[in-house]
Structures are given as C-alpha cells and as structure tokens.
Design an enzyme around this catalytic site. Structure first.
Site, PDB file in Angstrom:
ATOM      1  N   MET A  21       0.857  -1.193   0.000  1.00  0.00           N
ATOM      2  CA  MET A  21       0.000   0.000   0.000  1.00  0.00           C
ATOM      3  C   MET A  21       0.891   1.240   0.000  1.00  0.00           C
ATOM      4  O   MET A  21       1.671   1.453   0.938  1.00  0.00           O
ATOM      5  CB  MET A  21      -0.916   0.010   1.231  1.00  0.00           C
ATOM      6  N   CYS A 104      -2.809  -1.262  -9.503  1.00  0.00           N
ATOM      7  CA  CYS A 104      -2.990   0.086  -8.941  1.00  0.00           C
ATOM      8  C   CYS A 104      -4.015   0.873  -9.747  1.00  0.00           C
ATOM      9  O   CYS A 104      -3.905   0.986 -10.968  1.00  0.00           O
ATOM     10  CB  CYS A 104      -1.657   0.839  -8.917  1.00  0.00           C
TER      11      CYS A 104
END
Length: 324
Positions: A21, A104
């Site tokens: 992340m 992403c």
C-alpha cells in the site's frame, strides 16, 4: 496447526500477507506487522523508471530491515526492458520475492499505461512477466484486479498469461479498477482464477478478521490471503488471524495501554527512519486509523493533525486516552 505457503523457492511460515500500500507499508509499519506474525511483507510500490534514473527519493523506499524477510518488493511500470533490467540490477538486495503491480487504480499511474491499465494489454503483460522471470533468479509474482471495468472482467485470462510467462504466484483483488476500493469485493473471481491456474493464488479484498479469512479460503480455494486496509491501524490482525486458525477463537483486542504504546513505538520508528519533521506528519494518518471507534476519536484526530513533535504526540495521547 498453521498452514504454510510456498511461492517459488520461498517458504512462508503462514498464509497471511501484508498487501503493498503506497504511503502505508513503509519500513516502520512493516516491522510492526512482522512482529505480529505476517507471513510475507509487501513493500510500497516502486517505479522501475525511478530506479533506472536513480531518483534520490527511491533509495529510502528500497530499504529493508534485517528483521523483515521474507519481503516482496513491488515494481510498477509498463516497459518490459526497463522492468526486467531494473529487476536484475536490484536482485542482490535482501528481498525474497519480486512483484509486478498490475492492479494500482490511481489515475496518474493508469494514464501512463501502468498499474491496472496493463490488464487491457494481455500481450504486454506476457512480455513484461516473461522478460522479468528470465532476468532474475528470485520468484516473480503479479498483483492484478478483477478487471479494468465491468465490461472487461479478464482476471482469469490475465492470470493464465502470467502463469504461462513463468510467474510463481498471482494475487487477485476482487474489484475492478473503476471500483477502486468501493463496493464489495467479488470473491467468486478469485475462485475462478484458482480453478484456472496451477500456481498459488492469493486472495485480496474485504478480509478484516479471521472469520473473513476462513470464509475466503473456503469459498475461493485460494492459497493465501492478502490483508490491505484491514491492517491499517491494526497490525494485530496478523496475530489474530494466526490465533483464529490455531484455535477457532479471536484474541481480545489490545487494551488502551497497548494501543498507546504501539502508536508511540510506531512514531519513534517513523522518526528514526524519516526524521522529526516527516516522521510525525506520517504518523498523523496512522494515529487516525489506530483510534477509529474510540470515544471522542474525531476530536482526537483533529488534534493529532496539529502535532509537530513526538513530545506533543505523547502528551496528547496520554491526556486523551488515559480516561478511556
């Protein structure tokens, strides 16, 4: 008995993986998750081009603590030659697995044809993965999504391509790019991918506790579970998952004292690695996550956003959390 997971030649002690992340899974946070028993730590995604051009900010993203491994280092990009050459150049660093980001959803990444935009280009996916696999000895994995949007659900197709190209595992987030992180994750697509390929499949999406992890294993047949937002402000999720797998019961949530001590330790680690100025500012979002659901947490978050030093943070937590 805790089940293990093998990715290529890397044996993980368990099947619970910290998701990569951006802006979250930095070295300090990864260390806390490792202490709680995470089987694999995934680093923040790193631009292959930034490494190629020796961008000065990239070196800190590449840092790995001796206590961390096994670690997965994640690259993003869209040029097979650059990704494979960079992978070869950094291979001697102490990561165990190299991951390629194809999930992403961030607009600036997608506009460059990187991240989840790659799911629209199956031939390019094959070229990126196959060249990278040939360039390095370490296992190469790929993180994908359900598809780019509801009209293009192609996780199964991409997973087959990734396997054919030589990847050692694939992680599947059960949302499309257009969903970002909203709505419910589709676990059925994870099941479909698992049935379509022989390499390990890691499920991702909506796992916030041991019960959900157990359900994901049962409903999808996946080999591992990747925890993203469920770990934010909650590194204990990994020890909780392990306890649930061992005993079928959940350990109690950390008390206020342990919560406070973990936040302060996290802050000290941030300062040690990023300096006073950046360290405290990085902690603001983490403290907001740690304290979600506590009494007067909205007021506390507002006050946290004005803290400028470790002492201010400590004093604030001491005064606000002592009454809990």
């Amino acid at each position: 008995m805790i089940q293990t997971l093998k990715i290529g030649n890397v044996e993980l002690s368990n099947r619970y993986i910290l998701a990569p992340m951006a802006g979250v899974t930095d070295l300090p946070f990864r260390l806390l998750c490792r202490e709680q028993g995470a089987g694999l730590l995934c680093m923040e995604m790193i631009s292959a081009k930034a490494i190629q051009y020796q961008n000065k900010n990239t070196e800190s993203l590449l840092e790995i603590h001796p206590d961390e491994p096994p670690v997965s280092l994640q690259l993003f990009g869209s040029e097979p030659d650059i990704i494979s050459e960079v992978a070869k150049r950094i291979e001697e660093r102490p990561f165990s697995i190299l991951d390629i980001n194809m999930g992403c959803p961030v607009p600036k990444i997608v506009k460059n044809g990187e991240g989840s935009a790659l799911m629209k280009q199956p031939k390019l996916v094959y070229e990126i993965v196959s060249k990278t696999v040939k360039a390095v000895r370490k296992p190469v994995t790929v993180k994908i999504r359900k598809g780019f949007d509801d009209e293009h659900i192609n996780a199964v197709e991409i997973a087959k391509i990734v396997e054919e190209a030589g990847a050692s595992a694939v992680a599947v987030h059960g949302r499309t790019r257009e969903q970002y992180y909203s709505g419910k994750a589709d676990w059925d697509i994870i099941r479909q991918v698992k049935e379509a390929v022989a390499i390990p499949v890691i499920g991702n999406g909506d796992v916030t506790d041991g019960e959900a992890a157990g359900r994901m294993f049962r409903e999808t047949g996946c080999d591992g579970v990747m925890i993203g937002r469920g770990s934010q402000g909650n590194p204990w999720i990994f020890s909780s998952l392990l306890e649930y797998e061992r005993t079928g019961t959940f350990p109690p949530r950390p008390g206020i004292h342990e919560l406070k001590e973990t936040m302060l330790r996290h802050a000290r680690l941030q300062i040690a690695y990023k300096g006073d100025y950046m360290g405290i500012r990085e902690m603001r979002k983490h403290v907001a996550w740690y304290t979600t659901g506590l009494k007067n947490s909205a007021r506390l978050r507002d006050e946290i956003n004005r803290t400028e030093s470790y002492e201010e943070l400590k004093n604030l937590l001491d005064s606000r959390l002592s009454a809990e």
